[in-house]
Write a protein that holds these residues in place. Sequence first.
Motif, mmCIF file in Angstrom:
data_model
loop_
_atom_site.group_PDB
_atom_site.id
_atom_site.type_symbol
_atom_site.label_atom_id
_atom_site.label_comp_id
_atom_site.label_asym_id
_atom_site.label_seq_id
_atom_site.Cartn_x
_atom_site.Cartn_y
_atom_site.Cartn_z
ATOM 1 N N UNK A 253 25.346 42.034 -17.230
ATOM 2 C CA UNK A 253 25.653 41.467 -18.548
ATOM 3 C C UNK A 253 25.083 40.048 -18.659
ATOM 4 N N UNK A 254 25.203 39.271 -17.576
ATOM 5 C CA UNK A 254 24.639 37.921 -17.591
ATOM 6 C C UNK A 254 23.138 37.970 -17.863
ATOM 7 N N UNK B 146 32.661 45.684 -6.619
ATOM 8 C CA UNK B 146 32.017 46.493 -7.650
ATOM 9 C C UNK B 146 31.870 45.778 -8.983
ATOM 10 N N UNK B 147 32.905 45.053 -9.412
ATOM 11 C CA UNK B 147 32.870 44.500 -10.763
ATOM 12 C C UNK B 147 31.768 43.463 -10.950
ATOM 13 N N UNK B 148 31.328 42.844 -9.868
ATOM 14 C CA UNK B 148 30.272 41.840 -10.008
ATOM 15 C C UNK B 148 28.944 42.453 -10.448
ATOM 16 N N UNK B 149 28.730 43.735 -10.156
ATOM 17 C CA UNK B 149 27.456 44.349 -10.536
ATOM 18 C C UNK B 149 27.297 44.425 -12.055
ATOM 19 N N UNK B 150 28.214 45.049 -12.797
ATOM 20 C CA UNK B 150 28.053 45.017 -14.269
ATOM 21 C C UNK B 150 28.145 43.605 -14.853
ATOM 22 N N UNK B 151 28.922 42.721 -14.223
ATOM 23 C CA UNK B 151 28.999 41.340 -14.703
ATOM 24 C C UNK B 151 27.636 40.659 -14.609
ATOM 25 N N UNK B 152 26.955 40.841 -13.482
ATOM 26 C CA UNK B 152 25.638 40.232 -13.303
ATOM 27 C C UNK B 152 24.618 40.854 -14.255
#
Length: 753
Positions: A604-605, A596-602
């Motif tokens: 933000x990128x 899950x955390x990769x979705x908001x991280x991506x």
Amino acid sequence: MISQNIIATVVAAAVGLLVGGLIGHLGTKTVSSSDTEKISIMEKLVADKWESEEHLNHKIIDMVNTDNLRNNLMELAKFPHLAGTERDHQLAHLIHNRFMKAGFDTADLVSYDVLLSRPNRTNPNLITLEDEQGQVIFTSAYQEKSLQKDDSDPEFIHAFNAYTPAGDVRTEAGRGVVYVNYARVEDFDKLEELNVNVSGCIVIARYGKIFRGNKLVHAQERGAKGMILFSDPNDVALEGVEAQDVYPNSWWLPGSGMQRGTTYMGDGDPLTPGWPSTAQAYRLKIEDADLPKIPCQPIGYDDARVILEKIGGTPAPGDDWKGGLTGVAYNLGPELQDRYSNYTLRLNTHNVLQVHRSYNVIGIIKGEVEPDRYVIVGNHRDAWGYGASDPSSGTAQMLETARVLGQLISSTGWRPRRTLVFCSWGAEEYGLIGSTEWVEEHVDKLKERAVMYLNTDTCASGPIIHVPGSPLLWDPVTAVMKMVPGVRDGATVYDEWKAYQISQNVTTLKMKTLGSGSDYAPFSFYCGIPCVDMWFRRDKNKNDISIYPSYHTGYETFYMVDKNVDPGFRIHQGCGRIASLLLKYFADSLIIPYSLQHLPEAMKDALDTFKKSGTRDKIIRIYEKYTLLEESLTNFTDAAATFERELEEKRTKNLDPVTIRAINDQMMKLERVFILPAGLPGRPDIRHAVFAPSQFDNYATSGFPGISDLLHNIEELNETERLKKEEEIKRHISDLTIMVQRAVSLLKDFHMI
């Protein structure tokens, strides 16, 4: 939404277990067969078969067989199999029979009648040069030269670009031809800067860098009346163009190789946009379909030399405009050189549009516990020729994966927790037609029930694994890559991938998000289903080229793959192992293994790229509430971290089936939050608001593409148009902010609204 039937089942099982426990507590010494069955049901509902049956994962790795893969590819690539042809239909039946032989519960041939494009076999498309007397002094080839015994087949399609119209256009004597490099937006902008006008001209461009359909759109928008495409030696023959340096002696492309391919910018049947092309469908008139307006024809670099060496006019503006044809200056035109001032270039095409029947093959292994949750794998079947890499290497793998998982059922009694769906798509090469029509037909089911989609278009076109996909799938893909033995010299495929990323000076080991160009597109960009596209491709450290040299040509043969791409079929084997394990991982894990955390991280990128480019300041001048989108994304990042932390705590407890189901549904629906019902501004068929293909290159990915699209060339608009565009930007950013807030809300404890 949790199915009422599932709720009834799990509640009944829970009650039964409770009753059985009470009876045991009261001292009953025997357990009835009914109670035993209820206990068995409960055990299945809460079992994590991925973890408890680890030995089966090792068994799968051992079962994927290189001889089977080679034999599969030999059969699949034996003859050309263009969409809608008899051989394409034969392969559909072959795949259907293989699914049934593997022990699938069902396998169906699903047909659609769709608009396809073909060249005229008796009147081939030609490019000619004529002198002032009208004498033809050059005629382009329309088929490749046969260079080894299996290259030639009477059914092999002549070179053409699908959906480009029949047309007969010619230049003035001595002028009217412009070389436009790769036909990107920046290339046409450079021509304007140099006062080279393409309006009314025939343009000639190199393949590569961007989707060929975008090249044609750019040429059409700038007023060109025809287009010629060719593969330049700098992209397809880096070690030389002599016979010893190219196919069949290496994987490099000979001078007569011609890349076929569609130019249609949409997805699905052009006559039924947004709806499946079933018998009940309303169909547009062909003239109302959004198809190219100017003729276009591909040629080999041997023929391109004949044209390019005659162009004079403005010199190439730099080395990045010069290709690999020795002795050719790559002048821009539009004038021909003085000694050819009486020459006329003619582009004459005879393509025909006609409705053809195309088949998907859909094979199903029914899930034992959650049959209404779908783990899907797909590969298209049709090819522009023999298609040994694209798509038959992927089809060879899918057939082996079907055999392996089928044998697992018959030999061990294993059955997946969730339903596995195997899809052989038809007419992908024309514009993702089979997959798009099927998704349009089943969109409501898929939005509610699909867990993930694995695409394996081209398993083997080089040695380096490439797995772009939804950020939700990055961690599980990585986990499976770490399990699979390397296909080159690494201990695992992950070790090889990591070493390659480091060699590319990548500082953070992250996978990429998806552009378009294959059958994951309708699942991802229309439905918001997490997708991953797996293939092994070229090593850019050795060959920094756009795609493998034989792509869509007559030299993409079994011989090419067997001798030059994957001798020993270890790449195919690695592809099959990853596919089999990834399907089992998502089908058998009690908690769906999203990251899950990769979705908001991506996300933000993607916003950070606006900041780095200075675009953020431009956006804030238009709409100061843009900062609320950034704040919402921070909240989403925190919510995802909290959800995953609490989920790890819950994993240590004995979760009941209803809670398990609710947790999985929360995660499964997360990416669906970012689907815009009306689609992106100006692109109704692209509905994913966060990750989608670029408007100017269908192959490339773009973060928050609606913002980028709306900002494009806004400074060049008049005041009325600019103010209107600014209002669209404000509204779109507002929509995005609300979507992110919805994602935060979705991750709350599921009893809260």
